[in-house]
Design an enzyme around this catalytic site. Structure first.
Site, PDB file in Angstrom:
ATOM      1  N   GLU A  13      33.710  46.048  35.751  1.00 40.73           N
ATOM      2  CA  GLU A  13      33.744  46.907  36.936  1.00 40.73           C
ATOM      3  C   GLU A  13      34.702  48.068  36.684  1.00 40.73           C
ATOM      4  O   GLU A  13      35.232  48.665  37.611  1.00 40.73           O
ATOM      5  CB  GLU A  13      34.065  46.126  38.206  1.00 40.73           C
ATOM      6  CG  GLU A  13      35.308  45.288  38.180  1.00 40.73           C
ATOM      7  CD  GLU A  13      35.584  44.604  39.513  1.00 40.73           C
ATOM      8  OE1 GLU A  13      35.656  45.299  40.532  1.00 40.73           O
ATOM      9  OE2 GLU A  13      35.756  43.366  39.521  1.00 40.73           O
ATOM     10  N   CYS A  34      33.905  40.965  40.219  1.00 38.62           N
ATOM     11  CA  CYS A  34      34.382  39.996  39.225  1.00 38.62           C
ATOM     12  C   CYS A  34      33.345  38.936  38.877  1.00 38.62           C
ATOM     13  O   CYS A  34      33.561  38.133  37.967  1.00 38.62           O
ATOM     14  CB  CYS A  34      35.655  39.323  39.723  1.00 38.62           C
ATOM     15  SG  CYS A  34      36.877  40.510  40.274  1.00 38.62           S
ATOM     16  N   HIS A  72      38.479  31.895  39.881  1.00 35.67           N
ATOM     17  CA  HIS A  72      38.727  33.317  39.629  1.00 35.67           C
ATOM     18  C   HIS A  72      40.168  33.592  40.058  1.00 35.67           C
ATOM     19  O   HIS A  72      40.580  33.225  41.164  1.00 35.67           O
ATOM     20  CB  HIS A  72      37.740  34.180  40.420  1.00 35.67           C
ATOM     21  CG  HIS A  72      38.144  35.622  40.454  1.00 35.67           C
ATOM     22  ND1 HIS A  72      38.365  36.339  39.301  1.00 35.67           N
ATOM     23  CD2 HIS A  72      38.429  36.466  41.477  1.00 35.67           C
ATOM     24  CE1 HIS A  72      38.751  37.557  39.605  1.00 35.67           C
ATOM     25  NE2 HIS A  72      38.801  37.668  40.928  1.00 35.67           N
TER      26      HIS A  72
END
Ligand code: CAA
Length: 388
Positions: free
Chosen positions: A79, A111, A237
């Site tokens: 990204e 993500c 994450h």
């Protein structure tokens, strides 16, 4: 036949800043950054490092003359893209000397991009008639926020590259189930093209992350008829280490039976690399996996690891890995520790210079990096890299 992660490698920049330095400059109590956010240092990129140099540092460790010829798909998840059309993978394709019949694509969903790449690579390998085919999945990101903003301590930079194949012997892990998907249009985080730094609603992003995690685990367990005790550990994450602690605490509260001891309740080791490197968006979850396998002294052979992937905007997915017998021999623990330890600590003014550097066409890039590869110049809108 399962699809295997045959190899996995890490690349990060040659510089970092300590959160103590940042806290001192920003006149913030250091414990807010060190304890409240859980971050110790984070990697920063000088002008001659970008998502391509980070990706090259990771991928070049796992590409050999012998396996390069079988790579039939390169998935580049990021990204931090610098081009809306030409895929970052095109540069890597040349630098790594991949074959002419290797497909390339860049993927974007915050993500979550790296996880989508793994899932697509798995599907490709399951359907192709070429039994020797391999896929290269690259996650590479540079997280940058406005100076003095609340998000500033959650910056970072790294790349994790993974080689996937049908080769089940001598693998690091096998890809098992993908599911527990939740998607909802939300406005917690975005990077509009007209903005230099992301638009972040940090508090909202945490609420959505946790709510998605809760739904995702329940859905996943029911989809695959599994119990929470079937997981040996869950990697989350990790935009900043405290987020993973919040996630883990929530899971432990939802499933009190986890206190049986089979499950890791202290996730200190699995966020160690993240606490040193910072957020690297698509790469963060895989950084946490590497940290778990390399820093936690438990033996994960034949154990099932849950991987919770969250991408703002928002979508999430949970998937599982079964860790292979040969995983310890294949990992590069000492190398990765050196990579982290050998970074140069920048003083505030140097950090600010790196942070504010603006790329324009027809520029020679100042030399900062002295290892492996650097971005040398941008000429006629072409990025030129130099292998060192
Ligand atoms: N000593 C110890 N702890 C302290 C402290 C001190 N002196 N001062 C504050 N703290 C604690 C606070 O109590 C708080 O802890 P809890 O979260 O456990 O309550 C913590 O430090 C953070 O303090 P604030 O809540 O005041 O935080 P903030 O408003 O300054 O910002 C943030 C924190 C929202 C994470 C911000 O850094 C941010 O917006 N980051 C980017 C967005 C992000 O990473 N979101 C995560 C989910 S979205 C996602 O995962 C996608 C992605 O990669 C971006």
């Amino acid at each position: 036949m399962c699809i295997a992660i045959e190899d996995i490698a890490l690349g990060t920049s040659g510089y970092c800043i300590s959160l103590e330095t940042l806290a001192m400059h920003n006149s913030i109590d250091r414990n807010k950054y060190l304890v409240g956010i859980g971050q110790k240092n984070f990697s920063i990129t000088p002008p001659d490092e970008d998502i391509i140099t980070l990706a090259y540092k990771a991928a070049s460790q796992i590409i050999t003359k012998n396996n390069a010829k079988n790579i039939k798909f390169l998935f580049f998840a990021t990204e931090s893209s610098f081009d809306n059309s030409k895929s970052a993978g095109t540069y890597l394709h040349e630098l790594l000397q991949l074959p002419e019949d290797c497909r390339i694509i860049e993927l974007k969903q915050a993500c979550y991009g790296g996880t989508a790449a793994l899932l697509l690579a798995k599907s490709f390998l399951e359907t192709t008639g070429d039994k020797n085919a391999k896929c290269l999945v690259i996650t590479s990101d540079i997280a940058k926020y406005e100076l003095m903003s609340n998000a500033e301590p959650t910056q970072g930079a790294s790349s994790v590259a993974m080689l996937l194949s049908k080769e089940n012997d001598n693998a690091i892990a096998l890809l098992e189930h993908f599911g527990g998907t939740v998607t909802k249009n939300s406005n917690d985080f975005s990077k509009p093209n007209y903005m230099r730094y992301p638009f972040v609603n940090g508090k909202l992003s945490i609420v959505i992350y946790l709510s998605f995690l809760k739904q995702s685990i329940k859905k996943f367990l029911s989809e695959f008829n599994l119990g929470i005790e079937d997981f040996r550990a869950i990697c989350y994450h990790t935009p900043f280490p405290k987020m993973a602690y919040k996630a883990n605490d929530m899971v432990q509260k939802l499933y009190p039976e986890l206190s049986s001891g089979r499950y890791i309740s202290d996730i200190k080791e699995q966020v160690y690399y993240n606490s040193e490197i910072g957020n690297s968006y698509t790469a963060s979850l895989y950084l946490s996996l590497l940290s778990l396998l390399e820093q936690d002294c438990n033996d994960f052979t034949n154990k099932r690891i849950g991987m919770f992937s969250y991408g703002s905007g928002s979508t999430c997915e949970l998937f599982t890995l079964i860790i292979s017998e040969s995983y310890k021999q294949k990992l590069r623990k000492e190398f990765n520790l050196k990579l982290i330890q050998n970074r140069k600590f920048a003083e505030y003014e140097e950090y600010k210079f790196f942070h504010d550097f603006t790329y324009t066409n027809d520029t020679e890039i100042p030399v900062s990096s002295d290892s492996v590869i650097r971005l040398k110049s941008i000429k006629n809108h072409v990025r030129n890299y130099e292998l060192l």
